[in-house]
Design a protein around this motif. Structure first.
Motif, short mmCIF file in Angstrom:
data_model
loop_
_atom_site.label_atom_id
_atom_site.label_comp_id
_atom_site.label_asym_id
_atom_site.label_seq_id
_atom_site.Cartn_x
_atom_site.Cartn_y
_atom_site.Cartn_z
N GLY A 6 -7.75 7.43 -3.39
CA GLY A 6 -8.17 6.99 -2.06
C GLY A 6 -7.89 5.51 -1.83
N LEU A 7 -8.34 4.66 -2.77
CA LEU A 7 -8.11 3.22 -2.62
C LEU A 7 -6.64 2.88 -2.71
N ASP A 8 -5.92 3.57 -3.61
CA ASP A 8 -4.49 3.31 -3.74
C ASP A 8 -3.76 3.63 -2.44
N ALA A 9 -4.13 4.74 -1.82
CA ALA A 9 -3.50 5.12 -0.55
C ALA A 9 -3.78 4.06 0.52
N ILE A 10 -4.99 3.50 0.52
CA ILE A 10 -5.34 2.44 1.48
C ILE A 10 -4.50 1.20 1.23
N PHE A 11 -4.37 0.80 -0.04
CA PHE A 11 -3.57 -0.39 -0.37
C PHE A 11 -2.10 -0.19 0.00
N ILE A 12 -1.57 1.00 -0.27
CA ILE A 12 -0.17 1.27 0.05
C ILE A 12 0.04 1.24 1.57
N THR A 13 -0.89 1.85 2.31
CA THR A 13 -0.80 1.85 3.78
C THR A 13 -0.86 0.43 4.33
N ALA A 14 -1.76 -0.39 3.79
CA ALA A 14 -1.86 -1.78 4.24
C ALA A 14 -0.58 -2.55 3.95
N SER A 15 -0.02 -2.33 2.75
CA SER A 15 1.23 -3.03 2.38
C SER A 15 2.36 -2.65 3.32
N TYR A 16 2.50 -1.36 3.58
CA TYR A 16 3.62 -0.92 4.40
C TYR A 16 3.40 -1.21 5.88
N THR A 17 2.17 -1.39 6.29
CA THR A 17 1.93 -1.85 7.66
C THR A 17 2.51 -3.25 7.84
N GLN A 18 2.23 -4.12 6.85
CA GLN A 18 2.79 -5.48 6.91
C GLN A 18 4.30 -5.47 6.74
N ILE A 19 4.81 -4.60 5.87
CA ILE A 19 6.26 -4.50 5.66
C ILE A 19 6.96 -4.07 6.95
N LEU A 20 6.42 -3.04 7.62
CA LEU A 20 7.04 -2.56 8.85
C LEU A 20 6.97 -3.61 9.96
N ARG A 21 5.87 -4.35 10.01
CA ARG A 21 5.78 -5.43 11.00
C ARG A 21 6.87 -6.47 10.75
N ALA A 22 7.08 -6.80 9.47
CA ALA A 22 8.12 -7.78 9.13
C ALA A 22 9.50 -7.25 9.45
#
Length: 332
Positions: A228-244
């Motif tokens: 669960g936490l890993d999925a949250i961290f991955i989602t947060a990382s890729y949210t920033q990646i996609l914004r960039a």
């Protein structure tokens, strides 16, 4: 002597013949009996064909990944170090499951020692957690490489990569460690027959004739704390990646940058989608046939080790080019 086992789910009846499968009272069975895929015993040999194929592809593909990264010095960077960790985890995970499963299918070797069963349980859940942690580490690598590329070489140094890998292994090993010890302390006085191909945690615990809510709640806690936490961290990382990525002015630059993390996204989806489907089916699919539960559980464990080297081999140009070169040249 013919015995009939009524499974945990109403409506599933399994016929099993074996003199060692006692249903009399015993506190600690010396062995468990793995049935394989209940209801599909007659098709075990045919089912073994795709299982064996997946295992062979997983072994060959992950060894090729390790070999290429070891030989190609240009790949000695954090992204490929994490990929090697993932390949090692895939090899151990698939080997913890398939040899015993195939022995059930081919040789009807259903018995497994009580201690070996708990050991298999520990390895399966530990390396599933390790894979999830490695995906987080890979997401971190992609985040730094895309969102802060000038600091990538100074942030993710080799010692830092080694510490991240060690942290992932220790976190998974320590969090999963209580599960076999909890399972060992329960009295097993109903049956020692497990309607599964391997010693899955709840499949074993549900055989106990005691209140096993501690094991159940702890297992759920580990799932939410790790996956669960890993999925949250991955989602947060890729949210920033996609914004960039979408902030880049040129379309070809956006496509090229997105392509560098495309393989990672595919591998994440190949891991988490079957995991989520298996979890939901096991917890809430009470009307689903037992053999379907077991097939889904096996697919969840076998598909990622098979797909990961294919995904990275196809999507990653450096690995693809090196593989083509090795296939057309004699290795020195």
């Amino acid at each position: 002597m013919q015995k009939t086992l009524f499974c945990l789910k109403v409506g599933h009846r399994l016929d099993f013949s074996m003199s060692d499968s006692n249903s009399t009272d015993f506190t600690n069975p010396s062995t468990f009996i793995l049935l394989g895929i209940p209801g599909l015993e007659a098709a075990h040999v045919w089912i073994s064909i795709p299982f064996c194929t997946m295992y062979s592809i997983a072994l060959l593909g992950n060894f090729i990944i390790l070999f290429i990264v070891k030989r190609e010095t240009s790949l000695h960077v954090p992204m490929y170090y994490f990929l090697c960790m993932l390949s090692v985890s895939d090899l151990i995970l698939s080997t913890a499951i398939l040899p015993k499963t195939l022995s059930i299918f081919w040789f009807h070797s259903r018995e497994i020692d009580f201690g070996a069963c708990l050991t298999q349980m520990y390895f399966i859940h530990t390396f599933l957690s390790i894979e999830s942690g490695i995906f987080v580490a890979m997401a971190l690598d992609r985040y730094v490489a895309i969102c802060d590329p000038l600091r990538h070489s100074t942030v993710l140094t080799n010692p830092v990569v080694a510490k991240i890998g060690l942290a992932v292994v220790l976190r998974s090993g320590l969090l999963v460690l209580p599960t076999p010890f909890l399972a060992r302390r329960w009295p097993y006085c109903r049956t020692n027959i497990i309607p599964h191909t391997h010693c899955e945690h709840m499949a074993v615990v549900k055989l106990a004739c005691a209140d096993t809510r501690i094991s159940s709640y702890y297992g759920l806690s580990v799932v939410f704390l790790v996956t669960g936490l890993d999925a949250i961290f991955i989602t947060a990382s890729y949210t920033q990646i996609l914004r960039a990525i979408f902030s880049l002015p040129r379309k070809d630059a956006r496509l090229k940058t997105f392509g560098t993390c495309g393989s990672h996204l595919c591998a994440i989806l190949a891991f988490y989608i079957p995991a989520l489907f298996s979890f939901l089916t096991y917890r809430f699919g009470h009307s689903v046939a037992l053999h379907f539960h077991v097939l889904i559980a096996n697919a969840y464990l076998l598909m990622p080790p098979m797909l990961n080297p294919i995904i990275y081999g196809v999507k990653t140009r450096q690995i693809r080019d090196r593989l083509i070169w090795l296939s057309t040249h004699k290795v020195p």
